[in-house]
Design a protein around this motif. Structure first.
Motif, PDB file in Angstrom:
ATOM      1  N   MET A  44      -0.803  -2.869   4.090  1.00  0.00           N
ATOM      2  CA  MET A  44      -0.380  -2.253   2.855  1.00  0.00           C
ATOM      3  C   MET A  44       1.108  -1.911   2.954  1.00  0.00           C
ATOM      4  N   THR A  45       1.472  -0.636   2.887  1.00  0.00           N
ATOM      5  CA  THR A  45       2.889  -0.301   2.813  1.00  0.00           C
ATOM      6  C   THR A  45       3.238   0.857   3.739  1.00  0.00           C
ATOM      7  N   VAL A  46       4.376   0.748   4.436  1.00  0.00           N
ATOM      8  CA  VAL A  46       4.933   1.852   5.215  1.00  0.00           C
ATOM      9  C   VAL A  46       6.198   2.301   4.516  1.00  0.00           C
ATOM     10  N   ILE A  47       6.214   3.550   4.068  1.00  0.00           N
ATOM     11  CA  ILE A  47       7.343   4.102   3.336  1.00  0.00           C
ATOM     12  C   ILE A  47       7.869   5.313   4.090  1.00  0.00           C
TER      13      ILE A  47
ATOM     14  N   SER B  69      -2.057   8.554  -3.686  1.00  0.00           N
ATOM     15  CA  SER B  69      -2.299   7.126  -3.464  1.00  0.00           C
ATOM     16  C   SER B  69      -3.740   6.767  -3.809  1.00  0.00           C
ATOM     17  N   THR B  70      -3.910   5.629  -4.441  1.00  0.00           N
ATOM     18  CA  THR B  70      -5.253   5.168  -4.790  1.00  0.00           C
ATOM     19  C   THR B  70      -5.910   4.418  -3.642  1.00  0.00           C
ATOM     20  N   ARG B  71      -5.166   4.235  -2.549  1.00  0.00           N
ATOM     21  CA  ARG B  71      -5.702   3.567  -1.365  1.00  0.00           C
ATOM     22  C   ARG B  71      -5.756   4.566  -0.218  1.00  0.00           C
ATOM     23  N   PRO B  72      -6.471   4.259   0.871  1.00  0.00           N
ATOM     24  CA  PRO B  72      -6.430   5.149   2.038  1.00  0.00           C
ATOM     25  C   PRO B  72      -4.985   5.409   2.440  1.00  0.00           C
ATOM     26  N   SER B  73      -4.658   6.653   2.724  1.00  0.00           N
ATOM     27  CA  SER B  73      -3.261   6.992   2.966  1.00  0.00           C
ATOM     28  C   SER B  73      -3.142   7.949   4.139  1.00  0.00           C
ATOM     29  N   LEU B  74      -1.997   7.859   4.805  1.00  0.00           N
ATOM     30  CA  LEU B  74      -1.716   8.692   5.973  1.00  0.00           C
ATOM     31  C   LEU B  74      -0.291   9.204   5.874  1.00  0.00           C
ATOM     32  N   LEU B  75      -0.128  10.501   6.037  1.00  0.00           N
ATOM     33  CA  LEU B  75       1.184  11.112   6.114  1.00  0.00           C
ATOM     34  C   LEU B  75       1.481  11.467   7.558  1.00  0.00           C
ATOM     35  N   ALA B  76       2.540  10.901   8.115  1.00  0.00           N
ATOM     36  CA  ALA B  76       2.965  11.212   9.474  1.00  0.00           C
ATOM     37  C   ALA B  76       4.192  12.109   9.388  1.00  0.00           C
ATOM     38  N   GLU B  77       4.026  13.368   9.811  1.00  0.00           N
ATOM     39  CA  GLU B  77       5.114  14.340   9.734  1.00  0.00           C
ATOM     40  C   GLU B  77       5.963  14.198  11.001  1.00  0.00           C
ATOM     41  N   CYS B  78       7.048  13.436  10.890  1.00  0.00           N
ATOM     42  CA  CYS B  78       7.827  13.039  12.062  1.00  0.00           C
ATOM     43  C   CYS B  78       9.247  13.589  12.044  1.00  0.00           C
ATOM     44  N   ASP B  79       9.436  14.740  11.464  1.00  0.00           N
ATOM     45  CA  ASP B  79      10.744  15.385  11.442  1.00  0.00           C
ATOM     46  C   ASP B  79      11.030  15.994  12.808  1.00  0.00           C
ATOM     47  N   PRO B  80      12.046  15.514  13.537  1.00  0.00           N
ATOM     48  CA  PRO B  80      12.343  16.083  14.855  1.00  0.00           C
ATOM     49  C   PRO B  80      12.706  17.567  14.814  1.00  0.00           C
ATOM     50  N   ALA B  81      13.110  18.059  13.647  1.00  0.00           N
ATOM     51  CA  ALA B  81      13.448  19.477  13.527  1.00  0.00           C
ATOM     52  C   ALA B  81      12.217  20.367  13.446  1.00  0.00           C
TER      53      ALA B  81
ATOM     54  N   LEU C 271       6.245   1.476  -5.757  1.00  0.00           N
ATOM     55  CA  LEU C 271       6.808   1.190  -4.439  1.00  0.00           C
ATOM     56  C   LEU C 271       5.975   0.150  -3.695  1.00  0.00           C
ATOM     57  N   GLN C 272       4.667   0.188  -3.884  1.00  0.00           N
ATOM     58  CA  GLN C 272       3.818  -0.843  -3.289  1.00  0.00           C
ATOM     59  C   GLN C 272       4.219  -2.221  -3.813  1.00  0.00           C
ATOM     60  N   ALA C 273       4.443  -2.308  -5.125  1.00  0.00           N
ATOM     61  CA  ALA C 273       4.841  -3.581  -5.720  1.00  0.00           C
ATOM     62  C   ALA C 273       6.218  -4.014  -5.234  1.00  0.00           C
ATOM     63  N   ALA C 274       7.148  -3.044  -5.115  1.00  0.00           N
ATOM     64  CA  ALA C 274       8.490  -3.365  -4.629  1.00  0.00           C
ATOM     65  C   ALA C 274       8.448  -3.882  -3.204  1.00  0.00           C
ATOM     66  N   ALA C 275       7.616  -3.249  -2.361  1.00  0.00           N
ATOM     67  CA  ALA C 275       7.490  -3.701  -0.974  1.00  0.00           C
ATOM     68  C   ALA C 275       6.882  -5.092  -0.908  1.00  0.00           C
TER      69      ALA C 275
ATOM     70  N   GLU D  78      -3.275  -4.077   9.025  1.00  0.00           N
ATOM     71  CA  GLU D  78      -4.647  -4.434   9.369  1.00  0.00           C
ATOM     72  C   GLU D  78      -5.675  -3.416   8.891  1.00  0.00           C
ATOM     73  N   GLY D  79      -5.246  -2.187   8.682  1.00  0.00           N
ATOM     74  CA  GLY D  79      -6.191  -1.154   8.275  1.00  0.00           C
ATOM     75  C   GLY D  79      -6.194  -0.849   6.797  1.00  0.00           C
ATOM     76  N   GLY D  80      -5.233  -1.392   6.052  1.00  0.00           N
ATOM     77  CA  GLY D  80      -5.206  -1.174   4.617  1.00  0.00           C
ATOM     78  C   GLY D  80      -4.727   0.201   4.206  1.00  0.00           C
ATOM     79  N   TYR D  81      -3.969   0.883   5.081  1.00  0.00           N
ATOM     80  CA  TYR D  81      -3.460   2.216   4.776  1.00  0.00           C
ATOM     81  C   TYR D  81      -2.064   2.140   4.158  1.00  0.00           C
ATOM     82  N   ASP D  82      -1.815   3.060   3.232  1.00  0.00           N
ATOM     83  CA  ASP D  82      -0.450   3.373   2.859  1.00  0.00           C
ATOM     84  C   ASP D  82       0.012   4.460   3.815  1.00  0.00           C
ATOM     85  N   VAL D  83       1.086   4.202   4.536  1.00  0.00           N
ATOM     86  CA  VAL D  83       1.607   5.156   5.514  1.00  0.00           C
ATOM     87  C   VAL D  83       2.907   5.745   4.973  1.00  0.00           C
ATOM     88  N   ILE D  84       2.932   7.060   4.830  1.00  0.00           N
ATOM     89  CA  ILE D  84       4.121   7.769   4.378  1.00  0.00           C
ATOM     90  C   ILE D  84       4.696   8.523   5.575  1.00  0.00           C
ATOM     91  N   VAL D  85       5.921   8.217   5.938  1.00  0.00           N
ATOM     92  CA  VAL D  85       6.579   8.848   7.078  1.00  0.00           C
ATOM     93  C   VAL D  85       7.560   9.901   6.570  1.00  0.00           C
TER      94      VAL D  85
END
Length: 313
Positions: free
Chosen positions: A1-4, A25-37, A252-256, A119-126
Motif C-alpha cells: 500500500m503506501t508509506v507516508i 484510513s479505509t485500509r489497515p493502518s499503522l502509525l509509527a511515532e518516530c520523532d527522535p525528540a 495521497l494513496q492515488a498520488a503514490a 506485502e501486508g496491505g497496510y497504510d503506514v504513517i510515519v
C-alpha cells in the motif's frame, strides 16, 4: 500500500495530523511515532495508560539481536487504536536521550514498514517529528532520515501562516536534496497544509516550490482530543478533521500509485509532466525499488495476525 512520512520545520501538528490520517484510513493502518525528540501519544491520547515497557526504544534493543528478534518485537510493541485492531500505533520514545540508540536501527525499521505496506496491505504513517539539520543535511541522530528515504511520499506539515512558511522555506531545499540523493526522488516531497492562517494553498506552493498534496482544516476540538488535552467532542466520527483526513489519505494513496507507475514506466522526453504536481519534476536516474524482504522480516505479518496483548491491560 503506501508509506507516508510526515515532518515539520517546527511543531505544526505533525502527530495530530498523523493520528487523524491513521484513524481515517479505509485500509489497515499503522502509525509509527518516530520523532527522535520523544513521543507524545503515550502521555496524550493514551493518557499514560501505556508504560515505558512498550514502544520504539525496545525495537532498537531487539534489532541488535537480529532480524527475527526485531520482527517479533515490532508486532509485540504495537497498540490498538480501535476495537477492530485494524488501526495501530507504535508509541515513540519516552526520553530524547534514547535517540542515539536508534541510529543503526532506522534502516531495518524502514524495511519492516516497507514489508507491512507492500506485502501486508497496510497504510503506514510515519511521524518523523521536527526535522533538524547539520551542515545543510538531515541530522543523523535528531532525524530518522532512512524512514524518509524509504517513504513513498514525504510531507512537510505547514500551517497557513507567514511564520510557519518562513521556517519551512529553510527546510524544503535540504529535504529535496536529501530525497534526490538518498530517497525515491525529489517528487516524493510535498506539503500537508494545516488551514490555520490566511495563506492559500497556491501561495504556500509558490513560496516553498512544492506541491500542496493535501490539506486539513483547523478544528481545535478534535485536535485537542487527539492531543489528549480534551474529551472526545460530540459527533467525533463526523468531525471535519477526520473527514478531510480520510479524503487526504485517499488522494495521497492515488498520488503514490501514480509515482510508482511513473518510476516503473518513465515517460519519453516529449511526454507531458506527471499529474501529481507542477512545482517539481521527477529526479533523474533509476527508480529506487525496495529490496526483497528477508524471511525473518516478512514474518512480522504473520505475528501481526496472531494478536497481541494490550499493554494497557
Amino acid at each position: 500500500m503506501t508509506v507516508i512520512a510526515l515532518a515539520s520545520a517546527k511543531s505544526c501538528g505533525v502527530t495530530t495530523s498523523a493520528l487523524a490520517m491513521t484513524l481515517s484510513s479505509t485500509r489497515p493502518s499503522l502509525l509509527a511515532e518516530c520523532d527522535p525528540a520523544g513521543g507524545t501519544i503515550r502521555a496524550g491520547l493514551f493518557q499514560a495508560q501505556i508504560t515505558a515497557g512498550t514502544g520504539l526504544y525496545h525495537l532498537a534493543v531487539a534489532e541488535r539481536a537480529g532480524e527475527d528478534a526485531l520482527a517479533q518485537a515490532f508486532a509485540h510493541h504495537l497498540v490498538g487504536l480501535d476495537a477492530s485492531g485494524h488501526r495501530q500505533v507504535l508509541p515513540g520514545l519516552t526520553d530524547p536521550a534514547q535517540a542515539p540508540a536508534l541510529v543503526r536501527s532506522w534502516p531495518a525499521l524502514a524495511q519492516v514498514m516497507r514489508v507491512l505496506s507492500d506485502e501486508g496491505g497496510y497504510d503506514v504513517i510515519v511521524d518523523a517529528g521536527r526535522l533538524a539539520l547539520e551542515s545543510g543535511r538531515l541530522h543523523s541522530t535528531l532525524t530518522p532520515a532512512p524512514l524518509l528515504h524509504g517513504a513513498d511520499l514525504v510531507l512537510l506539515v505547514v500551517r497557513a501562516t507567514d511564520q510557519s512558511l518562513a521556517l519551512a522555506r529553510h527546510m524544503s531545499e535540504p529535504l529535496r536534496n536529501e530525497l534526490t540523493e538518498h530517497g525515491t526522488g525529489a517528487d516524493a516531497l510535498g506539503v500537508l497544509l494545516i488551514e490555520d492562517g490566511h495563506r492559500r494553498a497556491h501561495e504556500v506552493s509558490e513560496a516553498l516550490r512544492l506541491p500542496v498534496m493535501a490539506s486539513l482544516p483547523w478544528e481545535p476540538d478534535t485536535a485537542a482530543y487527539l492531543a489528549g488535552t480534551s474529551r472526545a467532542p460530540r459527533g467525533l466520527k463526523k468531525s471535519p478533521l477526520l473527514s478531510s483526513a480520510r479524503t487526504a489519505v485517499s488522494y495521497l494513496q492515488a498520488a503514490a500509485a501514480r509515482r510508482a507507475l511513473h518510476q516503473q514506466y518513465p515517460p519519453t522526453p516529449s511526454a507531458p509532466s506527471p499529474p501529481w504536481g507542477p512545482a517539481i519534476q521527477p529526479a533523474p536516474g533509476p527508480a529506487v525499488l525496495p529490496a526483497p524482504a528477508a524471511p525473518q522480516i516478512a514474518g512480522v505479518l504473520q505475528r501481526l495476525g496472531q494478536g497481541r496483548v494490550d499493554p494497557r491491560g
